[in-house]
Design a protein around this motif. Structure first.
Motif, PDB file in Angstrom:
ATOM      1  N   GLU A 130       0.812  -1.222   0.000  1.00 33.58           N
ATOM      2  CA  GLU A 130       0.000   0.000   0.000  1.00 33.58           C
ATOM      3  C   GLU A 130       0.846   1.273   0.000  1.00 33.58           C
ATOM      4  OE1 GLU A 130      -3.540  -0.113   2.666  1.00 33.58           O
ATOM      5  OE2 GLU A 130      -2.929  -2.178   3.049  1.00 33.58           O
ATOM      6  N   GLY A 131       1.926   1.236  -0.786  1.00 34.28           N
ATOM      7  CA  GLY A 131       2.771   2.420  -0.937  1.00 34.28           C
ATOM      8  C   GLY A 131       3.790   2.603   0.176  1.00 34.28           C
ATOM      9  N   VAL A 132       3.795   1.697   1.166  1.00 36.98           N
ATOM     10  CA  VAL A 132       4.718   1.824   2.303  1.00 36.98           C
ATOM     11  C   VAL A 132       5.813   0.771   2.188  1.00 36.98           C
ATOM     12  CG1 VAL A 132       4.953   1.756   4.820  1.00 36.98           C
ATOM     13  CG2 VAL A 132       2.863   2.703   3.780  1.00 36.98           C
ATOM     14  N   LEU A 133       7.049   1.221   2.090  1.00 38.27           N
ATOM     15  CA  LEU A 133       8.190   0.305   2.103  1.00 38.27           C
ATOM     16  C   LEU A 133       8.638   0.161   3.555  1.00 38.27           C
ATOM     17  CD1 LEU A 133      10.332  -1.260   0.322  1.00 38.27           C
ATOM     18  CD2 LEU A 133      11.795   0.734   0.697  1.00 38.27           C
ATOM     19  N   THR A 134       8.432  -1.024   4.114  1.00 41.18           N
ATOM     20  CA  THR A 134       8.845  -1.263   5.505  1.00 41.18           C
ATOM     21  C   THR A 134      10.244  -1.856   5.504  1.00 41.18           C
ATOM     22  OG1 THR A 134       6.560  -1.603   6.202  1.00 41.18           O
ATOM     23  CG2 THR A 134       8.282  -2.463   7.657  1.00 41.18           C
ATOM     24  N   LEU A 135      11.098  -1.170   6.221  1.00 36.79           N
ATOM     25  CA  LEU A 135      12.506  -1.554   6.323  1.00 36.79           C
ATOM     26  C   LEU A 135      12.699  -2.059   7.742  1.00 36.79           C
ATOM     27  CD1 LEU A 135      14.731   1.329   4.972  1.00 36.79           C
ATOM     28  CD2 LEU A 135      15.508  -0.915   5.571  1.00 36.79           C
ATOM     29  N   ARG A 136      12.925  -3.366   7.879  1.00 37.03           N
ATOM     30  CA  ARG A 136      12.954  -3.951   9.221  1.00 37.03           C
ATOM     31  C   ARG A 136      14.351  -4.447   9.572  1.00 37.03           C
ATOM     32  NH1 ARG A 136       8.723  -5.488  12.085  1.00 37.03           N
ATOM     33  NH2 ARG A 136       7.397  -5.516  10.238  1.00 37.03           N
ATOM     34  N   MET A 137      14.898  -3.930  10.680  1.00 37.06           N
ATOM     35  CA  MET A 137      16.172  -4.439  11.198  1.00 37.06           C
ATOM     36  C   MET A 137      15.862  -5.739  11.930  1.00 37.06           C
ATOM     37  SD  MET A 137      17.623  -0.817  12.643  1.00 37.06           S
ATOM     38  CE  MET A 137      16.008  -0.220  13.154  1.00 37.06           C
ATOM     39  N   ASN A 138      16.624  -6.780  11.632  1.00 37.79           N
ATOM     40  CA  ASN A 138      16.273  -8.109  12.147  1.00 37.79           C
ATOM     41  C   ASN A 138      17.535  -8.880  12.533  1.00 37.79           C
ATOM     42  OD1 ASN A 138      14.805 -10.377  12.766  1.00 37.79           O
ATOM     43  ND2 ASN A 138      14.675 -11.077  10.646  1.00 37.79           N
ATOM     44  N   ARG A 139      18.178  -8.363  13.570  1.00 41.23           N
ATOM     45  CA  ARG A 139      19.363  -9.045  14.117  1.00 41.23           C
ATOM     46  C   ARG A 139      19.203  -9.058  15.633  1.00 41.23           C
ATOM     47  NH1 ARG A 139      25.299  -6.825  14.872  1.00 41.23           N
ATOM     48  NH2 ARG A 139      26.482  -8.767  14.832  1.00 41.23           N
ATOM     49  N   GLU A 173       6.146   3.444  -6.850  1.00 47.08           N
ATOM     50  CA  GLU A 173       5.258   2.635  -5.993  1.00 47.08           C
ATOM     51  C   GLU A 173       5.518   2.907  -4.513  1.00 47.08           C
ATOM     52  OE1 GLU A 173       5.006  -1.559  -6.825  1.00 47.08           O
ATOM     53  OE2 GLU A 173       5.357  -1.153  -8.938  1.00 47.08           O
ATOM     54  N   VAL A 174       6.721   3.401  -4.195  1.00 51.18           N
ATOM     55  CA  VAL A 174       7.038   3.701  -2.791  1.00 51.18           C
ATOM     56  C   VAL A 174       6.670   5.151  -2.517  1.00 51.18           C
ATOM     57  CG1 VAL A 174       8.846   3.872  -1.036  1.00 51.18           C
ATOM     58  CG2 VAL A 174       8.942   2.036  -2.732  1.00 51.18           C
ATOM     59  N   ARG A 175       5.709   5.346  -1.626  1.00 55.56           N
ATOM     60  CA  ARG A 175       5.290   6.702  -1.249  1.00 55.56           C
ATOM     61  C   ARG A 175       5.874   7.102   0.106  1.00 55.56           C
ATOM     62  NH1 ARG A 175       0.597   8.563  -4.105  1.00 55.56           N
ATOM     63  NH2 ARG A 175       0.876   7.808  -6.212  1.00 55.56           N
ATOM     64  N   VAL A 176       6.135   6.094   0.943  1.00 60.47           N
ATOM     65  CA  VAL A 176       6.585   6.336   2.324  1.00 60.47           C
ATOM     66  C   VAL A 176       7.534   5.204   2.697  1.00 60.47           C
ATOM     67  CG1 VAL A 176       5.822   6.468   4.755  1.00 60.47           C
ATOM     68  CG2 VAL A 176       4.364   7.399   2.949  1.00 60.47           C
ATOM     69  N   VAL A 177       8.542   5.521   3.515  1.00 65.25           N
ATOM     70  CA  VAL A 177       9.387   4.465   4.092  1.00 65.25           C
ATOM     71  C   VAL A 177       9.103   4.381   5.585  1.00 65.25           C
ATOM     72  CG1 VAL A 177      11.784   3.887   4.717  1.00 65.25           C
ATOM     73  CG2 VAL A 177      11.221   4.487   2.354  1.00 65.25           C
ATOM     74  N   LEU A 178       8.988   3.161   6.078  1.00 56.99           N
ATOM     75  CA  LEU A 178       8.789   2.951   7.519  1.00 56.99           C
ATOM     76  C   LEU A 178       9.970   2.129   8.039  1.00 56.99           C
ATOM     77  CD1 LEU A 178       5.512   2.068   9.325  1.00 56.99           C
ATOM     78  CD2 LEU A 178       7.596   0.869   9.918  1.00 56.99           C
ATOM     79  N   LYS A 198      10.760  11.627   0.311  1.00 56.23           N
ATOM     80  CA  LYS A 198       9.415  11.158   0.707  1.00 56.23           C
ATOM     81  C   LYS A 198       9.370  10.996   2.231  1.00 56.23           C
ATOM     82  CE  LYS A 198       9.539   8.633  -3.664  1.00 56.23           C
ATOM     83  NZ  LYS A 198       9.379   7.349  -4.373  1.00 56.23           N
ATOM     84  N   PRO A 199       8.158  10.930   2.810  1.00 49.76           N
ATOM     85  CA  PRO A 199       8.084  10.824   4.270  1.00 49.76           C
ATOM     86  C   PRO A 199       8.705   9.525   4.805  1.00 49.76           C
ATOM     87  CG  PRO A 199       5.931  11.339   3.329  1.00 49.76           C
ATOM     88  CD  PRO A 199       6.831  11.026   2.179  1.00 49.76           C
ATOM     89  N   VAL A 200       9.308   9.646   5.983  1.00 49.32           N
ATOM     90  CA  VAL A 200       9.854   8.480   6.683  1.00 49.32           C
ATOM     91  C   VAL A 200       9.220   8.417   8.070  1.00 49.32           C
ATOM     92  CG1 VAL A 200      11.932   7.324   7.539  1.00 49.32           C
ATOM     93  CG2 VAL A 200      12.074   8.738   5.470  1.00 49.32           C
ATOM     94  N   VAL A 201       8.671   7.249   8.376  1.00 51.68           N
ATOM     95  CA  VAL A 201       8.034   7.016   9.675  1.00 51.68           C
ATOM     96  C   VAL A 201       8.885   5.992  10.419  1.00 51.68           C
ATOM     97  CG1 VAL A 201       5.919   6.214  10.823  1.00 51.68           C
ATOM     98  CG2 VAL A 201       5.766   7.450   8.643  1.00 51.68           C
ATOM     99  N   ALA A 202       9.036   6.165  11.739  1.00 57.80           N
ATOM    100  CA  ALA A 202       9.761   5.163  12.530  1.00 57.80           C
ATOM    101  C   ALA A 202       8.842   4.596  13.600  1.00 57.80           C
ATOM    102  CB  ALA A 202      11.004   5.779  13.162  1.00 57.80           C
ATOM    103  N   LYS A 225       0.194   1.440  14.770  1.00 54.02           N
ATOM    104  CA  LYS A 225      -0.057   2.894  14.654  1.00 54.02           C
ATOM    105  C   LYS A 225       0.862   3.505  13.590  1.00 54.02           C
ATOM    106  CE  LYS A 225      -2.279   5.457  16.716  1.00 54.02           C
ATOM    107  NZ  LYS A 225      -3.615   5.997  16.355  1.00 54.02           N
ATOM    108  N   ALA A 226       2.138   3.112  13.612  1.00 52.10           N
ATOM    109  CA  ALA A 226       3.081   3.660  12.625  1.00 52.10           C
ATOM    110  C   ALA A 226       2.658   3.264  11.207  1.00 52.10           C
ATOM    111  CB  ALA A 226       4.501   3.170  12.932  1.00 52.10           C
ATOM    112  N   GLN A 227       2.236   2.010  11.033  1.00 52.19           N
ATOM    113  CA  GLN A 227       1.776   1.548   9.703  1.00 52.19           C
ATOM    114  C   GLN A 227       0.534   2.331   9.280  1.00 52.19           C
ATOM    115  OE1 GLN A 227       3.005  -0.464   7.438  1.00 52.19           O
ATOM    116  NE2 GLN A 227       4.539  -1.722   8.488  1.00 52.19           N
ATOM    117  N   GLU A 228      -0.367   2.546  10.212  1.00 50.92           N
ATOM    118  CA  GLU A 228      -1.608   3.279   9.885  1.00 50.92           C
ATOM    119  C   GLU A 228      -1.266   4.697   9.398  1.00 50.92           C
ATOM    120  OE1 GLU A 228      -4.215   3.658  13.384  1.00 50.92           O
ATOM    121  OE2 GLU A 228      -4.718   5.652  12.607  1.00 50.92           O
ATOM    122  N   LYS A 229      -0.374   5.360  10.136  1.00 49.30           N
ATOM    123  CA  LYS A 229       0.013   6.729   9.748  1.00 49.30           C
ATOM    124  C   LYS A 229       0.776   6.719   8.425  1.00 49.30           C
ATOM    125  CE  LYS A 229      -1.647   8.968  13.307  1.00 49.30           C
ATOM    126  NZ  LYS A 229      -2.781   9.894  13.176  1.00 49.30           N
TER     127      LYS A 229
END
Ligand code: COA
Length: 257
Positions: free
Chosen positions: A12-21, A48-53, A94-98, A187-191
């Motif tokens: 849905e336009g949100v690229l989620t960048l997940r640290m996983n260590r 396609e990427v509107r926001v990075v989380l 583009k906007p970045v949400v954490a 909440k972060a995903q919703e925003k």
């Protein structure tokens, strides 16, 4: 993706960048910085990427730079993976949400200063222990923090280097809201999805205008701080601090001037 400690998903336009260590509390290695930099750089021209989380998980956001990496491959000026990541993040149009839970240390806090919206779990402990590690603030934090919260608060966080709570982070203007840990990412995903649904060009111009008046000084601060930070990594105070961490003991500065 060039590192399995960082995953990306696009929805849905949100690229989620997940640290996983998680076994190392998401301490960031050079490979992780590179993967995160690549993800942000390629998001720039991907319509396609509107926001990075940016997130970790409900137990841990990021314990900062990997201290073993610091010792084994100390930064040199220009083109290091951390520099590439932080410059990509701070220049991203583009906007970045954490979404921040559990632990945010060092660059795990510094990167938040370059995000647009930050949601934080109520049990989160944040910390900028640069002096405690024999190093100094970096990536414009010595510029942004006093502007955000005033000198005495910034001095308290940066000089004492003690952990502070999510409530303090909220009061000091570092985060938008504090929520129960299990609700933060939702909440972060919703925003983020809401941001992604809005007019993209208006969004980019608004972000550009918000940052326009501080951009040049911020870039100058990044280079100025690096002029201290990078040599300090190779000096006795940092070596003693990081060795003490690895040996699980208190550092001993009694013989250092
Ligand atoms: N670099 C490398 N390894 C790290 C790390 C870091 N920044 N942070 C945590 N780890 C490792 C620990 O060494 C430990 O590894 P081990 O299981 O092989 O011994 C593992 O992650 C778990 O950490 P631990 O200290 O047991 O977890 P904790 O919940 O008790 O404490 C922290 C978490 C983040 C408070 C603590 O690990 C810490 O202070 N880390 C250093 C943070 C730091 O100084 N970062 C750099 C800022 S510039």
């Amino acid at each position: 993706m060039s590192d399995n400690h960082v995953t990306t998903t696009l929805a849905e336009g949100v690229l989620t960048l997940r640290m996983n260590r998680l076994d190392k509390k998401n301490a960031l290695t050079q490979a992780m910085y590179t993967a995160m930099a690549e993800a942000i750089e390629s998001a720039t021209n991907n319509t396609e990427v509107r926001v990075v989380l940016i997130t970790g998980d409900a137990s841990c956001f990021c314990a900062g730079n990997d201290l073993v990496d610091f010792m084994n491959s100390p930064a040199t000026p220009g083109g290091t993976p951390v520099e590439r990541f932080m410059k990509a993040l701070s220049a991203f149009e583009k906007p970045v949400v954490a979404s921040v839970c559990g632990i945010a240390v060092g660059i795990g806090v510094t990167m938040l200063l370059h995000c647009d919206l930050v949601y934080c779990g109520e049990k989160t402990k944040l910390n900028m222990p640069f002096v405690s590690l024999g190093i100094c603030p970096e990536f414009a934090s010595s510029y942004v923090l006093p502007r955000l919260m005033g000198h005495v608060r910034a001095a308290e966080l940066l000089m004492l280097g003690e952990a502070f709570t999510a409530e303090t982070a909220l009061q000091y203007g570092l985060v938008n809201a504090v929520l129960p840990n299990d609700q933060v990412e939702a909440k972060a995903q919703e925003k983020a999805k809401h941001l992604a649904s809005l007019a993209p060009k208006a969004m980019r111009i608004t972000k550009m205008l918000l940052k326009k008046w501080s951009n040049a000084t911020s870039a100058e601060a990044i280079d100025f701080e690096a002029g201290y930070f990078i040599p300090m990594l190779k000096q006795p105070e940092a070596i003693e601090s990081i060795t003490a961490f690895m040996q699980k003991r208190k550092p001993d500065y009694s013989k250092l001037a």
